[in-house]
Design an enzyme around this catalytic site. Structure first.
Site, PDB file in Angstrom:
ATOM      1  N   GLU A 151       0.941  -1.146   0.022  1.00  0.00           N
ATOM      2  CA  GLU A 151      -0.294  -0.202   0.049  1.00  0.00           C
ATOM      3  C   GLU A 151       0.834   1.234   0.053  1.00  0.00           C
ATOM      4  OE1 GLU A 151      -2.184   0.667   3.448  1.00  0.00           O
ATOM      5  OE2 GLU A 151      -3.721   1.920   2.550  1.00  0.00           O
ATOM      6  N   HIS A 187      -5.084   8.323   0.969  1.00  0.00           N
ATOM      7  CA  HIS A 187      -3.596   8.702   0.714  1.00  0.00           C
ATOM      8  C   HIS A 187      -3.402   9.166  -0.992  1.00  0.00           C
ATOM      9  CE1 HIS A 187      -2.753   6.868   4.173  1.00  0.00           C
ATOM     10  NE2 HIS A 187      -3.021   5.532   3.688  1.00  0.00           N
ATOM     11  N   HIS A 210      -8.808   0.637  -0.485  1.00  0.00           N
ATOM     12  CA  HIS A 210      -9.323   1.426   0.636  1.00  0.00           C
ATOM     13  C   HIS A 210     -10.106   2.641   0.315  1.00  0.00           C
ATOM     14  CE1 HIS A 210      -6.322  -0.416   3.711  1.00  0.00           C
ATOM     15  NE2 HIS A 210      -7.137  -1.283   3.587  1.00  0.00           N
ATOM     16  N   ARG A 216     -10.436  11.371   5.872  1.00  0.00           N
ATOM     17  CA  ARG A 216     -10.205  10.043   6.560  1.00  0.00           C
ATOM     18  C   ARG A 216     -11.574   9.423   6.992  1.00  0.00           C
ATOM     19  NH1 ARG A 216      -8.182   5.680   5.158  1.00  0.00           N
ATOM     20  NH2 ARG A 216      -5.837   5.630   5.653  1.00  0.00           N
ATOM     21  N   GLU A 245     -12.012   1.953   5.167  1.00  0.00           N
ATOM     22  CA  GLU A 245     -11.040   2.263   6.408  1.00  0.00           C
ATOM     23  C   GLU A 245     -11.109   3.300   6.726  1.00  0.00           C
ATOM     24  OE1 GLU A 245      -6.270   1.130   6.970  1.00  0.00           O
ATOM     25  OE2 GLU A 245      -6.740   2.572   5.450  1.00  0.00           O
TER      26      GLU A 245
HETATM   27  C1  LER Z   1      -3.245   1.866   6.409  1.00  0.00           C
HETATM   28  O1  LER Z   1      -4.134   0.998   5.319  1.00  0.00           O
HETATM   29  C2  LER Z   1      -3.257   3.061   5.967  1.00  0.00           C
HETATM   30  O2  LER Z   1      -4.021   3.736   5.079  1.00  0.00           O
HETATM   31  C3  LER Z   1      -2.716   4.083   7.065  1.00  0.00           C
HETATM   32  O3  LER Z   1      -2.875   5.292   6.721  1.00  0.00           O
HETATM   33  C4  LER Z   1      -3.296   3.604   8.351  1.00  0.00           C
HETATM   34  O4  LER Z   1      -2.567   4.561   9.320  1.00  0.00           O
HETATM   35 MN    MN Z   2      -5.122   2.389   4.074  1.00  0.00          MN
END
Ligand code: LER
Ligand code: MN
Length: 272
Positions: A151, A187, A210, A216, A245
């Site tokens: 990831e 992200h 995700h 978030r 997530e």
């Molecule tokens: C983990 O999947 C992730 O996206 C991180 O940002 C968790 O802190």
């Molecule tokens: Mn993630």
């Protein structure tokens, strides 16, 4: 495309002491319309795999993936730690996750466990250790018959592999047939110039997604265009999970219920 909810086995079983809260949460996830769960597991050695299998079976939910980030955030294990013993422990921990995934199903996620570039360590050295950890984990996965996901994570959480392009370069270096890319819309919103274009570039190498909004929180709570993301994924022939997530805001139940409702509406799966 199916939907999944990230939940913590450690928190919902009070570290294995009481399985009732996990069973209740699995039941709620099914009622909200989830097809699967993604299970955050800090240390598989502390999880009663039989009890977990039974809870999943009673709820009728599949396991989309095992999340391993708390091995880093709670136990400090990482592939890039300057101490060779800690690096070895990180690889062994992920091998344990692979053995658990062989029983309950799902991918094993390599995310925060890659660690950071520690003071006194060069970037080249950290990258070499990261690659070593990923390669060893893929070998452990292959022995267990399990697939893994790498990831890309935003720059505020790690110094290593922020973008899809960097993630694809890592996949090219490791060349393991059981390793794919996990993309996270939270992200991507920070690191990618164009989320949908990056998805298209990654194509069939995207094995898991995700779904989290720009803040978030649950999809719909921020400014990520999930309609466009889903359209791009559909056009790529993506058949995996959208896994929520998300931050537990306003609380865990409400966030997961809203995530399921919004994702199902966008997928044209309104009916429960
Ligand atoms: C983990 O999947 C992730 O996206 C991180 O940002 C968790 O802190
Ligand atoms: Mn993630």
């Amino acid at each position: 495309m199916q939907i999944s909810a990230v939940i913590s086995v450690d928190e919902l079983t009070r570290n294995g002491a009481d399985w009732a809260p996990l069973a209740a949460m699995l039941e709620r996830c099914r009622t909200w319309g989830y097809d699967a769960v993604e299970l955050a597991v800090r240390d598989p050695a502390r999880v009663d795999a039989r009890a977990l299998e039974q809870a999943l079976q009673s709820a009728g939910l599949a396991v989309a993936a095992l999340a391993t980030g708390t091995a880093y955030s709670a136990d400090g294990l990482s592939f890039t730690h300057p101490d060779a013993g800690v690096r070895r422990a990180a690889r062994e921990r992920i091998a344990d996750h692979c053995r658990l995934a062989a029983r309950v199903g799902g991918f094993v996620i390599l995310g925060l466990v890659r660690g950071r570039v520690s003071p006194g360590v060069t970037r080249e050295q950290a990258e070499a250790w990261m690659d070593e950890g990923v390669a060893a984990s893929c070998e452990a996965g292959a022995r267990a018959g399990v697939r893994l996901l790498f990831e890309p994570i935003n720059r505020y959480e790690t110094d290593l592999v922020h973008t899809v392009e960097e993630g694809l370069a890592l996949l090219d270096r490791i060349r393991a047939p059981n390793l794919g890319l996990l993309v996270d819309t939270f992200h991507m919103n920070i690191e990618e110039a164009d989320i949908c274009e990056s998805l298209r570039r990654a194509g069939a190498r995207v094995h898991h997604v995700h779904a989290a909004d720009s803040n978030r929180c649950y999809p719909g709570a921020g400014h990520v265009d999930f309609g466009a993301v889903i359209q791009a994924l559909e056009a790529m022939g993506y058949r995996g999970y959208l896994s929520a997530e998300i931050l537990p805001r306003p609380d865990l139940e409400a966030s997961l219920e809203r995530a399921a409702a919004n994702l199902r509406r966008l997928l044209g799966r309104d009916e429960l």
